[in-house]
Design a protein around this motif. Structure first.
Motif, PDB file in Angstrom:
ATOM      1  N   ILE A   1      -9.518   0.120  10.337  1.00 17.48           N
ATOM      2  CA  ILE A   1      -8.730   1.203   9.633  1.00 17.48           C
ATOM      3  C   ILE A   1      -7.328   0.894   9.360  1.00 17.48           C
ATOM      4  O   ILE A   1      -6.749   1.048   8.396  1.00 17.48           O
ATOM      5  CB  ILE A   1      -8.795   2.489  10.845  1.00 17.48           C
ATOM      6  CG1 ILE A   1      -7.933   3.779  10.132  1.00 17.48           C
ATOM      7  CG2 ILE A   1      -8.375   2.239  12.162  1.00 17.48           C
ATOM      8  CD1 ILE A   1      -8.318   4.078   8.835  1.00 17.48           C
ATOM      9  N   ILE A   2      -6.848  -0.121  10.173  1.00 21.72           N
ATOM     10  CA  ILE A   2      -5.286  -0.345   9.899  1.00 21.72           C
ATOM     11  C   ILE A   2      -5.315  -1.231   8.665  1.00 21.72           C
ATOM     12  O   ILE A   2      -4.565  -0.969   7.977  1.00 21.72           O
ATOM     13  CB  ILE A   2      -4.854  -1.271  11.079  1.00 21.72           C
ATOM     14  CG1 ILE A   2      -4.805  -0.308  12.321  1.00 21.72           C
ATOM     15  CG2 ILE A   2      -3.514  -1.925  10.789  1.00 21.72           C
ATOM     16  CD1 ILE A   2      -4.118  -1.146  13.744  1.00 21.72           C
ATOM     17  N   ARG A   3      -6.244  -2.161   8.420  1.00 21.37           N
ATOM     18  CA  ARG A   3      -6.456  -3.039   7.297  1.00 21.37           C
ATOM     19  C   ARG A   3      -6.539  -2.084   6.157  1.00 21.37           C
ATOM     20  O   ARG A   3      -5.808  -2.411   4.994  1.00 21.37           O
ATOM     21  CB  ARG A   3      -7.471  -4.043   7.493  1.00 21.37           C
ATOM     22  CG  ARG A   3      -7.263  -5.175   8.324  1.00 21.37           C
ATOM     23  CD  ARG A   3      -8.586  -6.015   8.513  1.00 21.37           C
ATOM     24  NE  ARG A   3      -8.379  -6.859   9.293  1.00 21.37           N
ATOM     25  CZ  ARG A   3      -9.168  -8.133   9.939  1.00 21.37           C
ATOM     26  NH1 ARG A   3     -10.458  -7.753   9.383  1.00 21.37           N
ATOM     27  NH2 ARG A   3      -9.085  -8.950  10.340  1.00 21.37           N
ATOM     28  N   ARG A   4      -7.485  -1.010   6.248  1.00 19.91           N
ATOM     29  CA  ARG A   4      -7.670  -0.263   5.059  1.00 19.91           C
ATOM     30  C   ARG A   4      -6.574   0.774   4.537  1.00 19.91           C
ATOM     31  O   ARG A   4      -6.244   0.829   3.632  1.00 19.91           O
ATOM     32  CB  ARG A   4      -8.861   0.653   5.263  1.00 19.91           C
ATOM     33  CG  ARG A   4      -9.391   1.764   4.112  1.00 19.91           C
ATOM     34  CD  ARG A   4     -10.323   2.427   4.348  1.00 19.91           C
ATOM     35  NE  ARG A   4     -10.811   3.156   3.460  1.00 19.91           N
ATOM     36  CZ  ARG A   4     -11.879   3.110   2.612  1.00 19.91           C
ATOM     37  NH1 ARG A   4     -12.817   2.065   2.773  1.00 19.91           N
ATOM     38  NH2 ARG A   4     -11.900   4.091   1.480  1.00 19.91           N
ATOM     39  N   LEU A   5      -5.893   1.170   5.535  1.00 19.03           N
ATOM     40  CA  LEU A   5      -4.433   1.739   5.434  1.00 19.03           C
ATOM     41  C   LEU A   5      -3.346   0.911   4.860  1.00 19.03           C
ATOM     42  O   LEU A   5      -2.855   1.505   3.775  1.00 19.03           O
ATOM     43  CB  LEU A   5      -3.906   2.099   7.100  1.00 19.03           C
ATOM     44  CG  LEU A   5      -2.806   3.534   7.227  1.00 19.03           C
ATOM     45  CD1 LEU A   5      -3.754   4.462   6.534  1.00 19.03           C
ATOM     46  CD2 LEU A   5      -2.453   3.521   8.580  1.00 19.03           C
ATOM     47  N   VAL A   6      -2.990  -0.010   5.187  1.00 14.84           N
ATOM     48  CA  VAL A   6      -2.390  -1.000   4.496  1.00 14.84           C
ATOM     49  C   VAL A   6      -2.763  -1.476   3.248  1.00 14.84           C
ATOM     50  O   VAL A   6      -2.090  -1.450   2.261  1.00 14.84           O
ATOM     51  CB  VAL A   6      -2.086  -2.372   5.215  1.00 14.84           C
ATOM     52  CG1 VAL A   6      -1.262  -3.266   4.507  1.00 14.84           C
ATOM     53  CG2 VAL A   6      -1.603  -2.187   6.672  1.00 14.84           C
ATOM     54  N   ARG A   7      -3.980  -1.577   2.907  1.00 11.73           N
ATOM     55  CA  ARG A   7      -4.451  -1.830   1.511  1.00 11.73           C
ATOM     56  C   ARG A   7      -4.344  -0.752   0.642  1.00 11.73           C
ATOM     57  O   ARG A   7      -3.782  -0.895  -0.415  1.00 11.73           O
ATOM     58  CB  ARG A   7      -5.890  -2.348   1.770  1.00 11.73           C
ATOM     59  CG  ARG A   7      -6.657  -2.789   0.379  1.00 11.73           C
ATOM     60  CD  ARG A   7      -8.121  -2.836   0.396  1.00 11.73           C
ATOM     61  NE  ARG A   7      -8.649  -1.414   0.448  1.00 11.73           N
ATOM     62  CZ  ARG A   7      -9.902  -1.149   0.568  1.00 11.73           C
ATOM     63  NH1 ARG A   7     -10.692  -2.111   0.718  1.00 11.73           N
ATOM     64  NH2 ARG A   7     -10.423   0.225   0.707  1.00 11.73           N
ATOM     65  N   ASP A   8      -4.859   0.499   0.966  1.00 12.35           N
ATOM     66  CA  ASP A   8      -4.802   1.670   0.154  1.00 12.35           C
ATOM     67  C   ASP A   8      -3.233   2.082  -0.128  1.00 12.35           C
ATOM     68  O   ASP A   8      -3.172   2.287  -1.331  1.00 12.35           O
ATOM     69  CB  ASP A   8      -5.637   2.716   0.744  1.00 12.35           C
ATOM     70  CG  ASP A   8      -7.156   2.324   0.655  1.00 12.35           C
ATOM     71  OD1 ASP A   8      -7.431   1.368   0.043  1.00 12.35           O
ATOM     72  OD2 ASP A   8      -8.011   3.429   1.090  1.00 12.35           O
TER      73      ASP A   8
ATOM     74  N   ASN B   1      -0.501   0.007  -0.305  1.00 15.01           N
ATOM     75  CA  ASN B   1       0.136  -1.115  -1.005  1.00 15.01           C
ATOM     76  C   ASN B   1      -0.458  -1.220  -2.221  1.00 15.01           C
ATOM     77  O   ASN B   1       0.240  -1.569  -3.257  1.00 15.01           O
ATOM     78  CB  ASN B   1       0.258  -2.129  -0.260  1.00 15.01           C
ATOM     79  CG  ASN B   1       1.087  -2.268   1.144  1.00 15.01           C
ATOM     80  OD1 ASN B   1       2.008  -1.330   1.244  1.00 15.01           O
ATOM     81  ND2 ASN B   1       0.881  -2.904   1.934  1.00 15.01           N
ATOM     82  N   GLU B   2      -1.832  -1.133  -2.462  1.00 17.01           N
ATOM     83  CA  GLU B   2      -2.366  -1.519  -3.705  1.00 17.01           C
ATOM     84  C   GLU B   2      -3.040  -0.455  -4.534  1.00 17.01           C
ATOM     85  O   GLU B   2      -3.017  -0.531  -5.623  1.00 17.01           O
ATOM     86  CB  GLU B   2      -3.689  -2.484  -3.239  1.00 17.01           C
ATOM     87  CG  GLU B   2      -3.496  -3.686  -2.637  1.00 17.01           C
ATOM     88  CD  GLU B   2      -4.700  -4.590  -2.399  1.00 17.01           C
ATOM     89  OE1 GLU B   2      -5.616  -4.358  -2.809  1.00 17.01           O
ATOM     90  OE2 GLU B   2      -4.465  -5.438  -1.350  1.00 17.01           O
ATOM     91  N   ARG B   3      -3.195   0.810  -3.807  1.00 14.76           N
ATOM     92  CA  ARG B   3      -3.674   1.760  -4.567  1.00 14.76           C
ATOM     93  C   ARG B   3      -2.793   3.222  -4.544  1.00 14.76           C
ATOM     94  O   ARG B   3      -3.240   4.225  -5.037  1.00 14.76           O
ATOM     95  CB  ARG B   3      -5.189   2.306  -3.955  1.00 14.76           C
ATOM     96  CG  ARG B   3      -6.115   1.035  -3.866  1.00 14.76           C
ATOM     97  CD  ARG B   3      -7.425   1.336  -3.489  1.00 14.76           C
ATOM     98  NE  ARG B   3      -8.484   0.066  -3.652  1.00 14.76           N
ATOM     99  CZ  ARG B   3      -9.702   0.259  -3.179  1.00 14.76           C
ATOM    100  NH1 ARG B   3     -10.363   1.339  -2.785  1.00 14.76           N
ATOM    101  NH2 ARG B   3     -10.595  -1.115  -3.218  1.00 14.76           N
ATOM    102  N   GLY B   4      -1.653   2.988  -3.991  1.00 12.50           N
ATOM    103  CA  GLY B   4      -0.825   4.120  -3.971  1.00 12.50           C
ATOM    104  C   GLY B   4      -1.083   5.484  -3.436  1.00 12.50           C
ATOM    105  O   GLY B   4      -0.458   6.289  -3.651  1.00 12.50           O
ATOM    106  N   ARG B   5      -1.876   5.065  -2.318  1.00 10.00           N
ATOM    107  CA  ARG B   5      -2.316   6.357  -1.453  1.00 10.00           C
ATOM    108  C   ARG B   5      -1.415   6.437  -0.488  1.00 10.00           C
ATOM    109  O   ARG B   5      -0.538   5.783  -0.082  1.00 10.00           O
ATOM    110  CB  ARG B   5      -3.604   6.083  -0.943  1.00 10.00           C
ATOM    111  CG  ARG B   5      -4.756   5.607  -1.656  1.00 10.00           C
ATOM    112  CD  ARG B   5      -5.763   6.724  -2.496  1.00 10.00           C
ATOM    113  NE  ARG B   5      -6.220   7.453  -1.320  1.00 10.00           N
ATOM    114  CZ  ARG B   5      -7.215   7.329  -0.709  1.00 10.00           C
ATOM    115  NH1 ARG B   5      -7.994   6.230  -0.924  1.00 10.00           N
ATOM    116  NH2 ARG B   5      -7.583   7.995   0.358  1.00 10.00           N
TER     117      ARG B   5
END
Length: 206
Positions: free
Chosen positions: A138-145, A147-151
């Motif tokens: 969940i931490i990895r997804r949080l950071v990715r979304d 930084n990369e998807r503007g969520r």
């Protein structure tokens, strides 16, 4: 060309499955290995309005066009090239353009539900499940979304709790029992990746 080795790599969101796939890919020359992302095979939704397409549950098996994926993999196994779809998440639909993929000695198929469909599972030579703790994922997804998807943090957490987590527990986690190899901690597990690559090279030599 002899029959290619078909490798399936799966695991939950943020597990590191894409990293494992890329690490394996880097160990071989580009003329002998191909990568197929299951994400490219989300169903064509041209018949739906944008309002309806936005509601797509991308973590459910029904979102995938596995019939086309299996058909394409079988073509590659027989030595034919394919036109891999390109999925555009900004419009929740496939693009008109495609990517040509030529048959190679090694074909990697990577995605969250690669081992869920029996027809897809049965044509895989090596089945890998990347197993990483839920809090890390969940931490990895949080950071990715973010930084990369503007969520926003709130939207990522809400989606994870309402859709991603229950779908993972219902559909992805149970496929672990079909795996030939379980890799803890994803791409950080260099020992497991090195052993896997050595095994693939041994099969190719035979």
């Amino acid at each position: 060309m002899k029959k290619p080795i078909l490798i399936g790599i799966t695991g939950g969101t943020g597990s590191g499955k894409s990293t494992v796939a890329k690490e394996i890919y880097k160990k071989f020359t580009e003329d002998c290995i191909a990568m197929i992302e299951q994400d490219s095979y989300y169903k064509d939704q041209s018949h739906l309005s944008l309002e309806d397409r936005v509601k797509t549950n991308y973590d459910h098996p029904d979102a995938f066009d596995n019939e086309l994926l299996v058909e394409h993999l079988q073509k590659l196994l027989k030595g034919y090239s394919i036109e891999k779809p390109i999925y555009d998440f900004s419009i929740h639909n496939r693009k008109k353009e495609t990517i040509r993929v030529e048959p190679k000695e090694i074909i990697i198929v990577e995605g969250i539900l690669v081992l869920e469909d029996p027809k897809l599972r049965d044509i895989l030579d090596i089945k890998i499940y990347v197993d990483t703790d839920a809090d890390v994922r969940i931490i990895r997804r949080l950071v990715r979304d973010i930084n990369e998807r503007g969520r926003t943090v709130e939207s990522v957490i809400n989606q994870y709790l309402s859709v991603v987590r229950p779908m993972h527990l219902q559909f992805t986690e149970p496929t672990k029992r079909y795996a030939d190899i379980i890799i803890p901690e994803g791409g950080h597990n260099k020992v497991a990746i090195d052993i896997l690559v050595a095994n693939i090279k041994q099969i190719l030599q035979k």
